[in-house]
Design a protein around this motif. Structure first.
Motif, PDB file in Angstrom:
ATOM      1  N   GLY A  98       0.819  -1.213   0.000  1.00  0.00           N
ATOM      2  CA  GLY A  98       0.000   0.000   0.000  1.00  0.00           C
ATOM      3  C   GLY A  98       0.848   1.258   0.000  1.00  0.00           C
ATOM      4  O   GLY A  98       0.549   2.229  -0.706  1.00  0.00           O
ATOM      5  N   SER A 117       0.857   4.141  -2.840  1.00  0.00           N
ATOM      6  CA  SER A 117       0.602   5.553  -2.512  1.00  0.00           C
ATOM      7  C   SER A 117       1.695   6.465  -3.038  1.00  0.00           C
ATOM      8  O   SER A 117       1.408   7.506  -3.636  1.00  0.00           O
ATOM      9  CB  SER A 117       0.472   5.741  -1.000  1.00  0.00           C
ATOM     10  N   ASP A 124      -6.191   6.931  -8.231  1.00  0.00           N
ATOM     11  CA  ASP A 124      -6.563   5.551  -7.892  1.00  0.00           C
ATOM     12  C   ASP A 124      -5.499   4.881  -7.026  1.00  0.00           C
ATOM     13  O   ASP A 124      -5.809   4.255  -6.017  1.00  0.00           O
ATOM     14  CB  ASP A 124      -6.779   4.729  -9.163  1.00  0.00           C
ATOM     15  N   LEU A 125      -4.241   5.006  -7.425  1.00  0.00           N
ATOM     16  CA  LEU A 125      -3.164   4.356  -6.679  1.00  0.00           C
ATOM     17  C   LEU A 125      -3.010   4.943  -5.279  1.00  0.00           C
ATOM     18  O   LEU A 125      -2.770   4.203  -4.314  1.00  0.00           O
ATOM     19  CB  LEU A 125      -1.848   4.439  -7.448  1.00  0.00           C
ATOM     20  N   TYR A 159      -5.377   6.311  -3.420  1.00  0.00           N
ATOM     21  CA  TYR A 159      -6.507   5.856  -2.592  1.00  0.00           C
ATOM     22  C   TYR A 159      -6.408   4.368  -2.271  1.00  0.00           C
ATOM     23  O   TYR A 159      -6.662   3.957  -1.132  1.00  0.00           O
ATOM     24  CB  TYR A 159      -7.831   6.142  -3.294  1.00  0.00           C
ATOM     25  N   ILE A 160      -6.051   3.547  -3.249  1.00  0.00           N
ATOM     26  CA  ILE A 160      -5.928   2.108  -2.999  1.00  0.00           C
ATOM     27  C   ILE A 160      -4.775   1.843  -2.032  1.00  0.00           C
ATOM     28  O   ILE A 160      -4.893   1.016  -1.126  1.00  0.00           O
ATOM     29  CB  ILE A 160      -5.755   1.336  -4.324  1.00  0.00           C
ATOM     30  N   LEU A 193      -5.908   2.657   1.409  1.00  0.00           N
ATOM     31  CA  LEU A 193      -6.802   1.584   1.863  1.00  0.00           C
ATOM     32  C   LEU A 193      -6.001   0.376   2.335  1.00  0.00           C
ATOM     33  O   LEU A 193      -6.308  -0.204   3.387  1.00  0.00           O
ATOM     34  CB  LEU A 193      -7.757   1.179   0.729  1.00  0.00           C
ATOM     35  N   LEU A 194      -4.975  -0.006   1.591  1.00  0.00           N
ATOM     36  CA  LEU A 194      -4.184  -1.172   1.980  1.00  0.00           C
ATOM     37  C   LEU A 194      -3.382  -0.930   3.262  1.00  0.00           C
ATOM     38  O   LEU A 194      -3.130  -1.861   4.023  1.00  0.00           O
ATOM     39  CB  LEU A 194      -3.247  -1.578   0.842  1.00  0.00           C
ATOM     40  N   CYS A 226     -12.960   1.368   2.425  1.00  0.00           N
ATOM     41  CA  CYS A 226     -13.032   0.445   1.298  1.00  0.00           C
ATOM     42  C   CYS A 226     -14.183   0.829   0.362  1.00  0.00           C
ATOM     43  O   CYS A 226     -13.993   0.950  -0.853  1.00  0.00           O
ATOM     44  CB  CYS A 226     -13.214  -0.986   1.801  1.00  0.00           C
ATOM     45  N   THR A 256     -13.390   4.175  -1.366  1.00  0.00           N
ATOM     46  CA  THR A 256     -12.320   4.018  -2.357  1.00  0.00           C
ATOM     47  C   THR A 256     -12.873   3.416  -3.640  1.00  0.00           C
ATOM     48  O   THR A 256     -12.613   3.917  -4.737  1.00  0.00           O
ATOM     49  CB  THR A 256     -11.170   3.151  -1.798  1.00  0.00           C
ATOM     50  N   VAL A 257     -13.653   2.345  -3.496  1.00  0.00           N
ATOM     51  CA  VAL A 257     -14.257   1.709  -4.673  1.00  0.00           C
ATOM     52  C   VAL A 257     -15.184   2.700  -5.380  1.00  0.00           C
ATOM     53  O   VAL A 257     -15.159   2.828  -6.610  1.00  0.00           O
ATOM     54  CB  VAL A 257     -15.010   0.417  -4.273  1.00  0.00           C
ATOM     55  N   VAL A 308     -13.033   5.309  -7.270  1.00  0.00           N
ATOM     56  CA  VAL A 308     -12.394   4.715  -8.448  1.00  0.00           C
ATOM     57  C   VAL A 308     -13.422   4.530  -9.569  1.00  0.00           C
ATOM     58  O   VAL A 308     -13.141   4.822 -10.738  1.00  0.00           O
ATOM     59  CB  VAL A 308     -11.691   3.382  -8.085  1.00  0.00           C
TER      60      VAL A 308
END
Length: 193
Positions: A80, A84, A132-133, A135-136, A139-140, A148, A151-152, A155
């Motif tokens: 993650g 980021s 996207d990266l 936020y993902i 999240l990780l 979650c 984030t989805v 995206v």
């Protein structure tokens, strides 16, 4: 603690770039934030919903960083952190490469160039990929179900912005030049054969 520092530094660099660029363009008389402005129907819905999603995931991300309750395995958190940092770097390079053609949202009144050099040779939408990266990756590092979901949601809204707003706008504005570019470069990452 190190994941909090990495995440906060990534967010500061990411949004620092966003707002510094916006301020710089404003001094030049360029209205950067075009989200939802002079739009109607589905396009307006997508842009406004995308903006709301971005604000909500930003707030949820910060809350998750400062009030983390669950811990992913260290290997997932490291991945993650890498995402980021990579997302932030990609976004900064994308904004820098766009120069004064960069906008948040599309503007049918501003004359801009179709940017196909630099990072745009391997991604038609590196700024969105950067979002996207980031936020993902957050999240990780700081997983919770609210983050979650948001984030989805963000995206998906960015994807809808690209597919239903940006690509239509670019085709209408640049025509065959954009179609030729689209045939060579993938929407998110990679070149086509």
């Amino acid at each position: 603690m190190e994941f909090k520092l990495i995440s906060i530094a990534s967010i500061i660099a990411f949004y620092g770039c966003y707002f510094v660029k916006m301020f710089h363009q404003k001094k030049q008389g360029i209205q950067t934030d075009q989200i939802g402005k002079n739009k109607v129907g589905f396009v307006k819905f997508v842009e406004i919903t995308m903006k709301i999603a971005a604000i909500l995931v930003f707030i949820a991300g910060l809350s998750s960083i400062f009030f983390e309750t669950e811990h992913n395995p260290v290997s997932v958190r490291i991945f993650g952190a890498i995402l980021s940092v990579a997302g932030t770097a990609i976004f900064i390079v994308a904004v820098w490469t766009m120069r004064d053609s960069w906008r948040a949202g599309v503007s049918k009144t501003d004359k801009t160039e179709l940017v196909t050099n630099g990072i745009y040779q391997i991604s038609r939408n590196p700024a969105f990929l950067g979002f996207d990266l980031l936020y993902i990756g957050t999240l990780l590092m700081f997983f919770n179900w609210i983050l979650c979901f948001l984030t989805v949601f963000a995206v998906i809204m960015y994807h809808l912005q690209i597919v239903n707003v940006e690509e239509d706008f670019l085709f209408a504005t640049f025509g065959n030049e954009y179609l030729q570019y689209k045939k060579k470069v993938c929407r998110y990452i990679g070149r086509k054969r």
